[in-house]
Scaffold this active site. Structure first.
Site, PDB file in Angstrom:
ATOM      1  CG  ASP A   1      -4.633   7.375   0.164  1.00  0.00           C
ATOM      2  OD1 ASP A   1      -5.858   7.699   0.655  1.00  0.00           O
ATOM      3  OD2 ASP A   1      -4.100   6.293   0.445  1.00  0.00           O
TER       4      ASP A   1
ATOM      5  NE  ARG B   1       0.940   6.013   3.873  1.00  0.00           N
ATOM      6  CZ  ARG B   1       0.604   4.909   3.861  1.00  0.00           C
ATOM      7  NH1 ARG B   1       0.392   3.907   4.668  1.00  0.00           N
ATOM      8  NH2 ARG B   1       0.312   4.778   2.408  1.00  0.00           N
TER       9      ARG B   1
ATOM     10  CD  GLN C   1       1.879   1.416  -1.189  1.00  0.00           C
ATOM     11  OE1 GLN C   1       1.675   0.963   0.152  1.00  0.00           O
ATOM     12  NE2 GLN C   1       0.931   2.045  -1.554  1.00  0.00           N
TER      13      GLN C   1
ATOM     14  CG  ASP D   1      -6.523  -4.942   3.708  1.00  0.00           C
ATOM     15  OD1 ASP D   1      -6.623  -4.212   3.041  1.00  0.00           O
ATOM     16  OD2 ASP D   1      -6.668  -4.589   4.938  1.00  0.00           O
TER      17      ASP D   1
ATOM     18  CD  GLU E   1      -2.816  -4.081   5.239  1.00  0.00           C
ATOM     19  OE1 GLU E   1      -2.799  -3.072   4.181  1.00  0.00           O
ATOM     20  OE2 GLU E   1      -3.432  -3.825   6.238  1.00  0.00           O
TER      21      GLU E   1
ATOM     22  CB  SER F   1      -4.500  -1.881   1.136  1.00  0.00           C
ATOM     23  OG  SER F   1      -5.932  -1.343   1.252  1.00  0.00           O
TER      24      SER F   1
END
Length: 345
Positions: A57, A111, A126, A246, A259, A262
């Protein structure tokens, strides 16, 4: 340090030992309800993929993946995943998952370009999920139906958690509110996207903002989206575009929108071509994943990611994501947090 928000008179509702038990409880309960609502079965997912396949991604297109050569593969380069948005769709086809059913997995990613905040860490965990759908289901009605199912799973988890941990009383609204990013811009034309999110989420408690990635009336997108998974260009209703969005919740501890997911209906062949062109990424057509999609060899699908640590943080009324996950933090951040009663795992 400038990104650390310390709530006034903060005190964790649960101690460390109880927090660890509650984290497991939330994860067990939520994935049980989510898989039942969406008809998903668990699959094993990779932490690394090979560079050049198109499976990783790209997020907003600027984040650097963690990459390394593999000695046993003649130093070919592998990348730690950012997420599994495209890998999941590839697996739907490989496993021949029928329309109406899907898969979910525990996704662990790195990340390194994330900026440390109360809700951001370089370690991401997640539930990544993906569901096969019919081409006729690529519409706003089906998207909203799926969002309501996810929200129902969240509400059930919140209620059951309160039965086992009595200090944690349910407070989410009964229904989630839908609003298109264009309408949000019309309501608050002088605010930034994040400020708009804060306004609408505080008002309704739980919202789904539709149409993220495409250019709005002011010439800017509400937020960035990669061009090759969510569909942010297909017309939806009232002249608007986008079949994604979202899920945002109002976080009373942090006093901001939060959030939690997504997600969206994924691109078909035509949407992929258009979004690659808009993004200036037409060279991706030569990658393995994109070739298969353009040739009609991948199923139509809907999917997304739901933050595990984010969900635990929210339901346990924690002020920092470091209270529910073990990661790497600057020493000064740990020290300042500890003085404020925010104890990292």
């Amino acid at each position: 340090m400038e990104n650390l928000f310390i709530p006034k008179d903060y005190h964790s509702t649960l101690d460390l030992e109880t927090t660890e038990k509650a984290i497991k409880f939330i994860k067990d309960q939520f994935q049980l309800h989510l898989s039942a609502e969406l008809k998903l079965r668990r699959v094993t997912a990779p932490m690394i993929v090979m560079k050049g396949t198109g499976l990783n991604d790209d997020l907003n297109g600027i984040e650097r993946p963690v990459a390394f050569p593999i000695k046993g593969l003649e130093d070919q380069t592998a990348e730690v995943v950012h997420s599994l948005a495209k890998w999941k769709r590839f697996m739907l086809g490989k496993l021949d998952i029928p329309v109406g059913k899907g898969i979910y997995t525990d996704m662990n990613a790195l990340r390194p370009d994330e900026v440390f905040t109360n809700i951001h860490s370089i370690y991401v965990d997640q539930w990544d999920w993906e569901k096969s759908i019919a081409k006729a289901e690529r519409n706003l009605t089906f998207l909203k139906k799926t969002v309501k199912q996810i929200y129902a799973s969240l509400k059930r988890t919140e209620y059951i958690l309160s039965e086992y941990y009595s200090p944690l009383k349910p407070f989410l609204p009964e229904e989630i509110t839908f609003i298109h990013s264009e309408d949000l811009l019309k309501q608050y034309p002088n605010l930034s996207p994040k400020e708009r999110e804060g306004k609408v989420t505080k008002e309704f408690g739980a919202v789904f903002i539709i149409g993220i990635g495409g250019e709005l009336a002011n010439g800017e997108p509400h937020d960035g989206r990669a061009p090759d998974y969510d569909d942010w260009t297909t017309p939806s209703t009232n002249g608007y575009h986008g079949l994604n969005g979202d899920i945002l919740l109002w976080n009373p501890v942090l006093e901001q929108s939060f959030e939690i997911s997504s997600m969206g209906i994924r691109v078909d062949e035509e949407a992929l071509k258009l979004q690659l062109k808009i993004s200036g990424e037409e060279k991706r057509k030569d990658l393995m994943f994109h070739k298969k999609l353009l040739a009609g060899k991948l199923p139509y699908s809907i999917g997304g990611g739901i933050g595990q640590s984010r969900l635990c943080m929210f339901l346990l009324r924690k002020a920092h994501i470091g209270e529910v996950q073990s990661s790497i933090w600057p020493d000064e951040l740990r020290d300042a947090s500890k003085k404020a009663g925010i104890i990292f795992l």
